[in-house]
Design a protein around this motif. Sequence first.
Motif, PDB file in Angstrom:
ATOM      1  N   GLY A  48      24.045 -11.034  15.269  1.00 20.45           N
ATOM      2  CA  GLY A  48      22.789 -11.712  15.563  1.00 20.45           C
ATOM      3  C   GLY A  48      22.424 -11.688  17.035  1.00 20.45           C
ATOM      4  O   GLY A  48      21.247 -11.561  17.382  1.00 20.45           O
ATOM      5  N   SER A  49      23.424 -11.775  17.915  1.00 13.25           N
ATOM      6  CA  SER A  49      23.060 -11.833  19.335  1.00 13.25           C
ATOM      7  C   SER A  49      22.549 -10.471  19.818  1.00 13.25           C
ATOM      8  O   SER A  49      21.631 -10.403  20.630  1.00 13.25           O
ATOM      9  N   ALA A  50      23.107  -9.382  19.291  1.00 11.04           N
ATOM     10  CA  ALA A  50      22.589  -8.053  19.654  1.00 11.04           C
ATOM     11  C   ALA A  50      21.182  -7.862  19.083  1.00 11.04           C
ATOM     12  O   ALA A  50      20.293  -7.327  19.758  1.00 11.04           O
ATOM     13  N   LEU A  51      20.980  -8.347  17.858  1.00 13.22           N
ATOM     14  CA  LEU A  51      19.659  -8.209  17.235  1.00 13.22           C
ATOM     15  C   LEU A  51      18.610  -9.018  18.005  1.00 13.22           C
ATOM     16  O   LEU A  51      17.476  -8.567  18.191  1.00 13.22           O
ATOM     17  N   ALA A  52      19.025 -10.216  18.467  1.00 13.99           N
ATOM     18  CA  ALA A  52      18.083 -11.108  19.160  1.00 13.99           C
ATOM     19  C   ALA A  52      17.577 -10.504  20.465  1.00 13.99           C
ATOM     20  O   ALA A  52      16.540 -10.922  20.990  1.00 13.99           O
ATOM     21  N   LYS A  53      18.304  -9.500  20.987  1.00  9.96           N
ATOM     22  CA  LYS A  53      17.848  -8.875  22.247  1.00  9.96           C
ATOM     23  C   LYS A  53      16.655  -7.946  22.033  1.00  9.96           C
ATOM     24  O   LYS A  53      15.963  -7.600  22.981  1.00  9.96           O
ATOM     25  N   LEU A  54      16.450  -7.518  20.786  1.00 12.59           N
ATOM     26  CA  LEU A  54      15.307  -6.637  20.532  1.00 12.59           C
ATOM     27  C   LEU A  54      14.024  -7.453  20.562  1.00 12.59           C
ATOM     28  O   LEU A  54      14.010  -8.617  20.167  1.00 12.59           O
ATOM     29  N   ASN A  55      12.954  -6.853  21.024  1.00 15.60           N
ATOM     30  CA  ASN A  55      11.662  -7.540  21.005  1.00 15.60           C
ATOM     31  C   ASN A  55      10.530  -6.522  21.072  1.00 15.60           C
ATOM     32  O   ASN A  55      10.756  -5.341  21.339  1.00 15.60           O
ATOM     33  N   THR A  56       9.330  -7.019  20.808  1.00 16.85           N
ATOM     34  CA  THR A  56       8.184  -6.109  20.722  1.00 16.85           C
ATOM     35  C   THR A  56       7.384  -6.045  22.023  1.00 16.85           C
ATOM     36  O   THR A  56       6.305  -5.448  22.051  1.00 16.85           O
ATOM     37  N   ASP A  57       7.934  -6.627  23.119  1.00 15.90           N
ATOM     38  CA  ASP A  57       7.185  -6.671  24.377  1.00 15.90           C
ATOM     39  C   ASP A  57       6.705  -5.286  24.846  1.00 15.90           C
ATOM     40  O   ASP A  57       5.626  -5.152  25.398  1.00 15.90           O
ATOM     41  N   GLN A  58       7.565  -4.282  24.646  1.00 13.18           N
ATOM     42  CA  GLN A  58       7.216  -2.953  25.181  1.00 13.18           C
ATOM     43  C   GLN A  58       6.818  -1.973  24.096  1.00 13.18           C
ATOM     44  O   GLN A  58       6.686  -0.769  24.359  1.00 13.18           O
ATOM     45  N   LEU A  59       6.670  -2.484  22.875  1.00  8.40           N
ATOM     46  CA  LEU A  59       6.368  -1.599  21.749  1.00  8.40           C
ATOM     47  C   LEU A  59       5.158  -0.724  22.065  1.00  8.40           C
ATOM     48  O   LEU A  59       5.189   0.498  21.936  1.00  8.40           O
ATOM     49  N   GLU A  60       4.086  -1.383  22.518  1.00  9.93           N
ATOM     50  CA  GLU A  60       2.836  -0.683  22.771  1.00  9.93           C
ATOM     51  C   GLU A  60       2.978   0.353  23.880  1.00  9.93           C
ATOM     52  O   GLU A  60       2.645   1.526  23.703  1.00  9.93           O
ATOM     53  N   SER A  61       3.516  -0.075  25.018  1.00 14.09           N
ATOM     54  CA  SER A  61       3.557   0.842  26.164  1.00 14.09           C
ATOM     55  C   SER A  61       4.498   2.018  25.887  1.00 14.09           C
ATOM     56  O   SER A  61       4.229   3.143  26.284  1.00 14.09           O
ATOM     57  N   ARG A  62       5.592   1.769  25.166  1.00 14.58           N
ATOM     58  CA  ARG A  62       6.526   2.871  24.928  1.00 14.58           C
ATOM     59  C   ARG A  62       6.015   3.869  23.891  1.00 14.58           C
ATOM     60  O   ARG A  62       6.438   5.021  23.886  1.00 14.58           O
ATOM     61  N   LEU A  63       5.141   3.427  23.000  1.00 12.83           N
ATOM     62  CA  LEU A  63       4.658   4.331  21.947  1.00 12.83           C
ATOM     63  C   LEU A  63       3.329   4.997  22.306  1.00 12.83           C
ATOM     64  O   LEU A  63       2.917   5.950  21.640  1.00 12.83           O
ATOM     65  N   THR A  64       2.691   4.520  23.370  1.00  7.55           N
ATOM     66  CA  THR A  64       1.400   5.091  23.759  1.00  7.55           C
ATOM     67  C   THR A  64       1.425   6.620  23.924  1.00  7.55           C
ATOM     68  O   THR A  64       0.488   7.297  23.486  1.00  7.55           O
ATOM     69  N   PRO A  65       2.485   7.212  24.507  1.00  8.99           N
ATOM     70  CA  PRO A  65       2.491   8.677  24.612  1.00  8.99           C
ATOM     71  C   PRO A  65       2.396   9.388  23.259  1.00  8.99           C
ATOM     72  O   PRO A  65       1.824  10.482  23.171  1.00  8.99           O
ATOM     73  N   VAL A  66       2.931   8.777  22.211  1.00  7.20           N
ATOM     74  CA  VAL A  66       2.833   9.393  20.874  1.00  7.20           C
ATOM     75  C   VAL A  66       1.367   9.396  20.426  1.00  7.20           C
ATOM     76  O   VAL A  66       0.865  10.396  19.892  1.00  7.20           O
ATOM     77  N   TYR A  67       0.678   8.271  20.674  1.00 10.09           N
ATOM     78  CA  TYR A  67      -0.739   8.205  20.279  1.00 10.09           C
ATOM     79  C   TYR A  67      -1.557   9.220  21.091  1.00 10.09           C
ATOM     80  O   TYR A  67      -2.459   9.867  20.569  1.00 10.09           O
ATOM     81  N   GLU A  68      -1.230   9.340  22.364  1.00 14.54           N
ATOM     82  CA  GLU A  68      -1.955  10.317  23.202  1.00 14.54           C
ATOM     83  C   GLU A  68      -1.718  11.736  22.703  1.00 14.54           C
ATOM     84  O   GLU A  68      -2.629  12.559  22.674  1.00 14.54           O
ATOM     85  N   ALA A  69      -0.484  12.022  22.330  1.00 17.34           N
ATOM     86  CA  ALA A  69      -0.177  13.364  21.804  1.00 17.34           C
ATOM     87  C   ALA A  69      -0.970  13.611  20.517  1.00 17.34           C
ATOM     88  O   ALA A  69      -1.535  14.699  20.325  1.00 17.34           O
ATOM     89  N   LEU A  70      -1.045  12.607  19.651  1.00 13.79           N
ATOM     90  CA  LEU A  70      -1.811  12.764  18.406  1.00 13.79           C
ATOM     91  C   LEU A  70      -3.280  13.059  18.697  1.00 13.79           C
ATOM     92  O   LEU A  70      -3.869  13.952  18.070  1.00 13.79           O
ATOM     93  N   SER A  71      -3.888  12.330  19.636  1.00 14.36           N
ATOM     94  CA  SER A  71      -5.309  12.625  19.878  1.00 14.36           C
ATOM     95  C   SER A  71      -5.500  14.005  20.473  1.00 14.36           C
ATOM     96  O   SER A  71      -6.475  14.681  20.141  1.00 14.36           O
ATOM     97  N   LYS A  72      -4.567  14.430  21.301  1.00 13.80           N
ATOM     98  CA  LYS A  72      -4.674  15.797  21.832  1.00 13.80           C
ATOM     99  C   LYS A  72      -4.593  16.825  20.706  1.00 13.80           C
ATOM    100  O   LYS A  72      -5.415  17.737  20.627  1.00 13.80           O
ATOM    101  N   VAL A  73      -3.598  16.685  19.836  1.00 11.97           N
ATOM    102  CA  VAL A  73      -3.445  17.649  18.738  1.00 11.97           C
ATOM    103  C   VAL A  73      -4.689  17.620  17.855  1.00 11.97           C
ATOM    104  O   VAL A  73      -5.218  18.663  17.460  1.00 11.97           O
ATOM    105  N   SER A  74      -5.139  16.411  17.556  1.00 15.77           N
ATOM    106  CA  SER A  74      -6.297  16.259  16.699  1.00 15.77           C
ATOM    107  C   SER A  74      -7.502  17.033  17.232  1.00 15.77           C
ATOM    108  O   SER A  74      -8.262  17.637  16.471  1.00 15.77           O
ATOM    109  N   GLY A  75      -7.651  17.039  18.565  1.00 14.17           N
ATOM    110  CA  GLY A  75      -8.753  17.765  19.184  1.00 14.17           C
ATOM    111  C   GLY A  75      -8.575  19.280  19.147  1.00 14.17           C
ATOM    112  O   GLY A  75      -9.525  20.025  19.369  1.00 14.17           O
TER     113      GLY A  75
END
Length: 350
Positions: free
Chosen positions: A111-138
Amino acid sequence: MNQPARKTIAPSKPFLEVLNGNQSNHIPFWFMRQAGRYLPEYRELRTRKNGFLDMAFNPDAACEITLQPIHRFGMDAAIIFSDILVIPHALGQSLDFVAGEGPKLDPIRDGSALAKLNTDQLESRLTPVYEALSKVSGELDDKTALIGFAGAPWTVATYMVEGGGSKDFSNVKKMAYGQPELFSTMIDLLVESTAHYLIKQIEAGAETLQIFDSWAGALDSDEFQKWAIEPTKKIVDLVKTSHPDIPIIGFPKGAGYNYIAYAEGTGVTALGLDSQVPTKWAAQALQPLMPVQGNLDPMALLAGGDALKLAVERVLGDLSDGQFVFNLGHGIHKDTPVEHVEELIGLLRS
Ligand code: CP3
């Protein structure tokens, strides 16, 4: 007199037509891991980068790699170059791809290792994937579809708990059986983050999604219901709430007879079949439920020649009368000669 306004009719993409249950003018095909080490242009680009994550999180590189197989072979779909393990990485778990050894993560066993995970950086860390998708899409033409993807919670959790690949899944299964509440907390976190991630991929240009449950075959039937079907259903429901028309392919590798329960219980639009699924059984038991995709043994492709031809004929013979997308039953092996892929595509087009 005024000219009547010209109607713009959305061009049809054969892959999406089949997923939507419509006719297409040919059997669409793409291959799992079609962008990767068997391609010389991938290996060349890799020498100029600092490892897998450096490529996957660089939108220009990820776009280029995604398009490499399309430019060479003209598959009916491009799958975004990324990995299922970007989710634990974005949740704060350390991740490293060690050449020749596969992924390494700091294992989460309590539980203590699991409790260290959080969604604070979810957006910023995944943004490059979204950018890659829009590039490919174009960059894609009007016949080629774009696939977004994620790992299913169970499969991603196996890597998170084991700390990498595993032969017997003893740690993750011990947690699932012995501490089901703790394990549920991890699965719920993955359901929420993965649904969010898939929705953002659609908004960035993905036209269909594949959910990889690569280790579904490690679960017994009750556990399969609990950890493969139910979490996948929650993700599908969340995605369909905001994007009801997006086709979703579920790939519960190794599920065997449980493919039926998975098809009936998850709400996916289509089923990815692994190579162990008998094609005659799939035609009679699964294809009437929904379109299927699969399932040439990647080792037949590695071997090439007559073995490849025979295996392709069997798959096509058994499945091409119904709603069908040709694919492999698992990823292309890294030692596959490019000529064998050409040979396979020649067979599919003839
Ligand atoms: O072309 C595509 O299919 C898109 C890209 C893609 C990758 N991984 C790139 C990759 C996709 C869809 C995945 C999914 C994935 N990743 C799965 C589910 C499918 C499956 O194979 O069962 C899993 C279990 C992973 C986890 C993972 N990533 C492992 C076990 C490994 C190491 C093993 C290996 O093949 O090297 C990776 C690394 C990885 N992901 C590579 C690629 C191209 C190899 C990176 C390199 O060394 O260049």
